[in-house]
Design an enzyme around this catalytic site. Sequence first.
Site, PDB file in Angstrom:
ATOM      1  N   ASP A  60      58.561  85.242  33.019  1.00 14.37           N
ATOM      2  CA  ASP A  60      58.922  85.011  34.420  1.00 14.37           C
ATOM      3  C   ASP A  60      59.395  86.297  35.080  1.00 14.37           C
ATOM      4  O   ASP A  60      60.399  86.883  34.679  1.00 14.37           O
ATOM      5  CB  ASP A  60      60.036  83.961  34.505  1.00 14.37           C
ATOM      6  CG  ASP A  60      59.499  82.557  34.381  1.00 14.37           C
ATOM      7  OD1 ASP A  60      58.596  82.197  35.146  1.00 14.37           O
ATOM      8  OD2 ASP A  60      59.980  81.816  33.505  1.00 14.37           O
ATOM      9  N   GLY A 107      66.851  75.734  33.978  1.00 14.43           N
ATOM     10  CA  GLY A 107      67.873  74.704  33.879  1.00 14.43           C
ATOM     11  C   GLY A 107      67.988  73.771  35.066  1.00 14.43           C
ATOM     12  O   GLY A 107      68.973  73.046  35.199  1.00 14.43           O
ATOM     13  N   ASP A 141      55.722  73.692  34.768  1.00 17.71           N
ATOM     14  CA  ASP A 141      56.779  74.690  34.612  1.00 17.71           C
ATOM     15  C   ASP A 141      58.012  74.246  35.388  1.00 17.71           C
ATOM     16  O   ASP A 141      57.998  74.221  36.618  1.00 17.71           O
ATOM     17  CB  ASP A 141      56.247  76.029  35.152  1.00 17.71           C
ATOM     18  CG  ASP A 141      57.224  77.171  34.999  1.00 17.71           C
ATOM     19  OD1 ASP A 141      58.264  77.006  34.343  1.00 17.71           O
ATOM     20  OD2 ASP A 141      56.917  78.255  35.542  1.00 17.71           O
ATOM     21  N   GLY A 142      59.065  73.892  34.637  1.00 23.29           N
ATOM     22  CA  GLY A 142      60.332  73.551  35.269  1.00 23.29           C
ATOM     23  C   GLY A 142      60.837  72.192  34.831  1.00 23.29           C
ATOM     24  O   GLY A 142      60.183  71.170  35.058  1.00 23.29           O
ATOM     25  N   GLY A 143      61.971  72.195  34.143  1.00 21.34           N
ATOM     26  CA  GLY A 143      62.560  70.930  33.716  1.00 21.34           C
ATOM     27  C   GLY A 143      61.764  70.213  32.646  1.00 21.34           C
ATOM     28  O   GLY A 143      61.900  68.992  32.476  1.00 21.34           O
ATOM     29  N   SER A 171      65.008  76.347  29.093  1.00 20.28           N
ATOM     30  CA  SER A 171      66.310  75.925  28.569  1.00 20.28           C
ATOM     31  C   SER A 171      66.183  74.888  27.455  1.00 20.28           C
ATOM     32  O   SER A 171      66.967  74.916  26.501  1.00 20.28           O
ATOM     33  CB  SER A 171      67.206  75.416  29.705  1.00 20.28           C
ATOM     34  OG  SER A 171      66.489  74.616  30.575  1.00 20.28           O
TER      35      SER A 171
HETATM   36  C1  DX5 Z   1      61.481  79.019  37.189  1.00 16.20           C
HETATM   37  C2  DX5 Z   1      60.589  79.550  36.120  1.00 16.20           C
HETATM   38  C3  DX5 Z   1      60.518  78.746  34.903  1.00 16.20           C
HETATM   39  C4  DX5 Z   1      61.821  78.541  34.198  1.00 16.20           C
HETATM   40  C5  DX5 Z   1      61.802  77.188  33.598  1.00 16.20           C
HETATM   41  O1  DX5 Z   1      61.361  79.831  38.298  1.00 16.20           O
HETATM   42  O2  DX5 Z   1      59.270  79.706  36.619  1.00 16.20           O
HETATM   43  O3  DX5 Z   1      59.532  79.258  33.998  1.00 16.20           O
HETATM   44  O4  DX5 Z   1      62.078  79.471  33.193  1.00 16.20           O
HETATM   45  O5  DX5 Z   1      63.056  76.934  33.043  1.00 16.20           O
HETATM   46  P1  DX5 Z   1      63.476  75.484  32.538  1.00 16.20           P
HETATM   47  O6  DX5 Z   1      62.516  75.103  31.480  1.00 16.20           O
HETATM   48  O7  DX5 Z   1      64.862  75.704  32.070  1.00 16.20           O
HETATM   49  O8  DX5 Z   1      63.390  74.577  33.738  1.00 16.20           O
HETATM   50 ZN    ZN Z   2      57.644  80.308  35.294  1.00 15.54          ZN
END
Ligand code: DX5
Ligand code: ZN
Length: 223
Positions: A43, A153, A178-180, A201
């Site tokens: 990222d 997160g 991607d995300g959560g 996370s």
């Molecule tokens: C957010 C990023 C994600 C992030 C996801 O801007 O693009 O890749 O690291 O993190 P989690 O899995 O914790 O939501």
């Molecule tokens: Zn990402």
Amino acid sequence: MTFFGQLGGRVVGAPSILAANFAELAEEVRRTARGGAELVHFDVMDNHFVPNLTVGPAVAASLAAAVDLPIDAHLQVTNPDNLIPAFVEAGVVSISVQPEVVTHLHRTLGMIRAGGCEAGVALNPTTPPESIWWALPYVDYVNVMSVNPGFGGQAFIPEMAEKVRRLKEMTDVPIQVDGGITAGTAPLMVEAGAQVLVAGSAVFKEDPASGMRRILDAALASS
Ligand code: DX5
Ligand code: ZN
């Protein structure tokens, strides 16, 4: 190497280094590989498109030289064109950009492919899938952001499973989410058609091998 082009129907895990211990990044990636990870999600944030600031091509180059897993760069930056040559040089295998801030998307995707990388588009939660219709011939994967880009997160946005379904009706290219993404949400996305599960996370909050394995086991049980 074409990671997304060779995916076939497989579902794979891609740990996001955003949640890793940056002081031992290569070892963190190796830990996720022991849990079945196949792609590193890298990222990149510029404190402009998003409020956060992360790492750039120099870190990508060091990591690429130190680990066996291929690296996918997710450019959450206002001017990706300025960075694409350096990420190509760094040895990443794929690069995604955010179409919300790219003025000439066709040209940007062409730059990525001309560098020998696969080209992706990453859609903010409220960006309609239809907005990339004319870009699809130039796209190797679509990243459906299931949080607002900028931070790890955050809470999963459940409507994004429907967006994955819509995209599957529009295109055959692999869908990344991607995300959560957790062992709880991954099955919803896989059922909708997602194949590349990015998780930060949920992977790194515990032993990264177990964290990655837990998500993949849940996802594969539903596929
Ligand atoms: C957010 C990023 C994600 C992030 C996801 O801007 O693009 O890749 O690291 O993190 P989690 O899995 O914790 O939501
Ligand atoms: Zn990402």
